[in-house]
Write a protein that holds these residues in place. Structure first.
Motif, PDB file in Angstrom:
ATOM      1  N   LYS A 129     -37.936  30.014 -20.049  1.00 47.21           N
ATOM      2  CA  LYS A 129     -36.407  29.927 -20.158  1.00 47.21           C
ATOM      3  C   LYS A 129     -36.115  29.662 -18.712  1.00 47.21           C
ATOM      4  CE  LYS A 129     -34.009  32.177 -22.972  1.00 47.21           C
ATOM      5  NZ  LYS A 129     -33.073  33.162 -23.718  1.00 47.21           N
ATOM      6  N   SER A 130     -35.064  28.703 -18.582  1.00 44.46           N
ATOM      7  CA  SER A 130     -34.551  28.609 -17.192  1.00 44.46           C
ATOM      8  C   SER A 130     -33.801  29.710 -16.774  1.00 44.46           C
ATOM      9  CB  SER A 130     -33.663  27.325 -17.197  1.00 44.46           C
ATOM     10  OG  SER A 130     -34.460  26.139 -17.464  1.00 44.46           O
ATOM     11  N   ALA A 131     -33.543  29.738 -15.649  1.00 39.31           N
ATOM     12  CA  ALA A 131     -32.588  31.164 -15.235  1.00 39.31           C
ATOM     13  C   ALA A 131     -31.200  30.597 -15.611  1.00 39.31           C
ATOM     14  CB  ALA A 131     -32.462  31.026 -13.872  1.00 39.31           C
ATOM     15  N   GLU A 132     -30.606  31.797 -16.387  1.00 35.63           N
ATOM     16  CA  GLU A 132     -29.324  31.938 -16.754  1.00 35.63           C
ATOM     17  C   GLU A 132     -28.050  32.031 -15.580  1.00 35.63           C
ATOM     18  OE1 GLU A 132     -28.453  33.996 -20.266  1.00 35.63           O
ATOM     19  OE2 GLU A 132     -30.324  33.235 -21.034  1.00 35.63           O
ATOM     20  N   VAL A 133     -27.074  31.265 -15.436  1.00 35.78           N
ATOM     21  CA  VAL A 133     -26.176  31.249 -14.284  1.00 35.78           C
ATOM     22  C   VAL A 133     -24.751  31.566 -14.877  1.00 35.78           C
ATOM     23  CG1 VAL A 133     -25.225  30.540 -12.084  1.00 35.78           C
ATOM     24  CG2 VAL A 133     -27.666  29.970 -12.681  1.00 35.78           C
ATOM     25  N   GLU A 134     -24.327  32.627 -14.541  1.00 33.79           N
ATOM     26  CA  GLU A 134     -22.885  32.796 -14.963  1.00 33.79           C
ATOM     27  C   GLU A 134     -21.969  32.810 -13.913  1.00 33.79           C
ATOM     28  OE1 GLU A 134     -20.589  36.747 -16.393  1.00 33.79           O
ATOM     29  OE2 GLU A 134     -21.863  36.395 -17.856  1.00 33.79           O
ATOM     30  N   HIS A 135     -20.979  32.017 -13.985  1.00 36.52           N
ATOM     31  CA  HIS A 135     -19.583  31.756 -12.987  1.00 36.52           C
ATOM     32  C   HIS A 135     -18.468  32.250 -13.937  1.00 36.52           C
ATOM     33  CE1 HIS A 135     -22.169  29.293 -10.802  1.00 36.52           C
ATOM     34  NE2 HIS A 135     -22.782  28.887 -11.687  1.00 36.52           N
ATOM     35  N   ARG A 136     -17.500  33.258 -13.077  1.00 37.16           N
ATOM     36  CA  ARG A 136     -16.232  33.346 -13.255  1.00 37.16           C
ATOM     37  C   ARG A 136     -15.397  33.022 -12.558  1.00 37.16           C
ATOM     38  NH1 ARG A 136     -16.216  38.096 -16.955  1.00 37.16           N
ATOM     39  NH2 ARG A 136     -18.452  38.904 -16.972  1.00 37.16           N
ATOM     40  N   VAL A 137     -14.336  32.181 -13.120  1.00 32.99           N
ATOM     41  CA  VAL A 137     -13.447  31.503 -12.159  1.00 32.99           C
ATOM     42  C   VAL A 137     -11.961  31.904 -12.666  1.00 32.99           C
ATOM     43  CG1 VAL A 137     -12.350  29.365 -11.402  1.00 32.99           C
ATOM     44  CG2 VAL A 137     -14.887  29.503 -11.949  1.00 32.99           C
ATOM     45  N   ARG A 138     -11.239  32.443 -11.799  1.00 34.82           N
ATOM     46  CA  ARG A 138      -9.935  32.716 -12.252  1.00 34.82           C
ATOM     47  C   ARG A 138      -9.227  31.248 -12.507  1.00 34.82           C
ATOM     48  NH1 ARG A 138      -7.894  36.794  -7.761  1.00 34.82           N
ATOM     49  NH2 ARG A 138      -7.195  35.053  -6.871  1.00 34.82           N
ATOM     50  N   ILE A 139      -8.383  31.269 -13.549  1.00 34.13           N
ATOM     51  CA  ILE A 139      -7.452  30.094 -13.907  1.00 34.13           C
ATOM     52  C   ILE A 139      -6.663  29.887 -12.850  1.00 34.13           C
ATOM     53  CG2 ILE A 139      -5.944  29.016 -15.499  1.00 34.13           C
ATOM     54  CD1 ILE A 139      -7.285  30.792 -17.748  1.00 34.13           C
ATOM     55  N   LYS A 140      -5.979  30.695 -11.994  1.00 28.77           N
ATOM     56  CA  LYS A 140      -4.955  30.563 -11.170  1.00 28.77           C
ATOM     57  C   LYS A 140      -5.897  29.942  -9.800  1.00 28.77           C
ATOM     58  CE  LYS A 140      -2.054  32.824  -7.669  1.00 28.77           C
ATOM     59  NZ  LYS A 140      -1.653  34.047  -7.434  1.00 28.77           N
ATOM     60  N   ASP A 141      -7.047  30.213  -9.509  1.00 24.49           N
ATOM     61  CA  ASP A 141      -7.657  29.505  -8.537  1.00 24.49           C
ATOM     62  C   ASP A 141      -8.228  28.103  -8.679  1.00 24.49           C
ATOM     63  OD1 ASP A 141      -7.716  31.950  -7.001  1.00 24.49           O
ATOM     64  OD2 ASP A 141      -9.426  32.474  -7.574  1.00 24.49           O
ATOM     65  N   PHE A 142      -8.501  27.931 -10.213  1.00 26.93           N
ATOM     66  CA  PHE A 142      -8.786  26.461 -10.636  1.00 26.93           C
ATOM     67  C   PHE A 142      -7.769  25.519 -10.497  1.00 26.93           C
ATOM     68  CE2 PHE A 142      -8.752  23.593 -14.208  1.00 26.93           C
ATOM     69  CZ  PHE A 142      -9.780  22.646 -13.715  1.00 26.93           C
ATOM     70  N   GLN A 143      -6.488  26.077 -10.876  1.00 25.82           N
ATOM     71  CA  GLN A 143      -5.249  25.374 -10.642  1.00 25.82           C
ATOM     72  C   GLN A 143      -4.808  25.062  -9.413  1.00 25.82           C
ATOM     73  OE1 GLN A 143      -2.748  27.652 -13.051  1.00 25.82           O
ATOM     74  NE2 GLN A 143      -3.147  26.587 -14.997  1.00 25.82           N
ATOM     75  N   THR A 144      -5.017  26.080  -8.350  1.00 30.69           N
ATOM     76  CA  THR A 144      -4.829  25.662  -7.129  1.00 30.69           C
ATOM     77  C   THR A 144      -5.935  24.698  -6.355  1.00 30.69           C
ATOM     78  OG1 THR A 144      -3.980  27.981  -7.009  1.00 30.69           O
ATOM     79  CG2 THR A 144      -4.532  26.929  -4.805  1.00 30.69           C
ATOM     80  N   TRP A 145      -7.047  25.015  -6.779  1.00 30.27           N
ATOM     81  CA  TRP A 145      -8.053  23.721  -6.257  1.00 30.27           C
ATOM     82  C   TRP A 145      -7.516  22.423  -6.874  1.00 30.27           C
ATOM     83  CZ3 TRP A 145     -11.277  20.967  -9.245  1.00 30.27           C
ATOM     84  CH2 TRP A 145     -12.292  20.056  -8.414  1.00 30.27           C
ATOM     85  N   LEU A 146      -7.348  22.306  -8.008  1.00 32.44           N
ATOM     86  CA  LEU A 146      -7.168  21.013  -8.907  1.00 32.44           C
ATOM     87  C   LEU A 146      -5.926  20.536  -8.092  1.00 32.44           C
ATOM     88  CD1 LEU A 146      -8.099  19.239 -10.918  1.00 32.44           C
ATOM     89  CD2 LEU A 146      -6.591  20.351 -12.482  1.00 32.44           C
ATOM     90  N   LYS A 147      -4.789  21.337  -7.629  1.00 29.13           N
ATOM     91  CA  LYS A 147      -3.670  20.401  -7.165  1.00 29.13           C
ATOM     92  C   LYS A 147      -3.657  20.157  -5.666  1.00 29.13           C
ATOM     93  CE  LYS A 147      -0.511  22.889 -10.438  1.00 29.13           C
ATOM     94  NZ  LYS A 147       0.529  24.082 -10.195  1.00 29.13           N
ATOM     95  N   SER A 148      -4.820  20.811  -5.031  1.00 26.12           N
ATOM     96  CA  SER A 148      -5.006  20.533  -3.314  1.00 26.12           C
ATOM     97  C   SER A 148      -5.440  19.249  -3.056  1.00 26.12           C
ATOM     98  CB  SER A 148      -5.865  21.697  -2.928  1.00 26.12           C
ATOM     99  OG  SER A 148      -7.469  21.348  -3.402  1.00 26.12           O
ATOM    100  N   ALA A 149      -5.198  18.823  -1.952  1.00 20.68           N
ATOM    101  CA  ALA A 149      -5.912  17.580  -1.511  1.00 20.68           C
ATOM    102  C   ALA A 149      -7.323  17.382  -1.533  1.00 20.68           C
ATOM    103  CB  ALA A 149      -5.257  17.372  -0.085  1.00 20.68           C
ATOM    104  N   PRO A 150      -7.802  16.060  -2.164  1.00 20.82           N
ATOM    105  CA  PRO A 150      -9.428  16.159  -2.079  1.00 20.82           C
ATOM    106  C   PRO A 150      -9.882  16.043  -0.606  1.00 20.82           C
ATOM    107  CG  PRO A 150      -8.042  14.380  -3.061  1.00 20.82           C
ATOM    108  CD  PRO A 150      -7.122  15.104  -2.615  1.00 20.82           C
TER     109      PRO A 150
END
Length: 120
Positions: free
Chosen positions: A81-102
């Motif tokens: 089995k491949s190593a399992e990787v878990e990520h936790r992202v706060r929705i607020k952080d995701f939205q802030t990143w999505l709105k920021s300039a690329p």
């Protein structure tokens, strides 16, 4: 003559590289089918293919889960089995990143695609 001597040396070096003493421990699923056709599966950790087989056979025998699978035609399937990787992202952080300039054209394309996925 020099050519013949170089081949074994190259082969010997490659062989040594394959058998490192500190091999990584991997999670494996080992499945064995007993004489009645019942499949038994266990998840173990091992450093090699044969270690995974040995550990699984030991557990199958200790717990009497199956008939002895030692017959010559019996086989086991080992899935590494491949190593399992878990990520936790706060929705607020995701939205802030999505709105920021690329920061790059690649990031701009990614953000555009993610906005399309999210819809209006």
């Amino acid at each position: 003559m020099a050519r013949a001597l170089s081949s074994p040396r190259i082969l010997a070096n490659k062989t040594r590289k394959c058998y490192r003493p500190s091999m990584a421990v991997r999670t494996c699923r080992v499945t064995c089918r007993d004489a009645q056709g019942v499949e038994h599966t266990i998840q173990i950790t091992a450093q090699s293919l044969f270690e995974a087989v040995a550990q699984a056979l030991r557990v199958f025998r200790e717990h009497d889960w199956s008939d002895d699978p030692n017959s010559g035609s019996a086989s086991v399937v080992v899935m590494v089995k491949s190593a399992e990787v878990e990520h936790r992202v706060r929705i607020k952080d995701f939205q802030t990143w999505l709105k920021s300039a690329p920061k790059s054209p690649k990031e701009m394309a990614l953000k555009r695609r993610l906005r399309d996925i999210l819809g209006p």
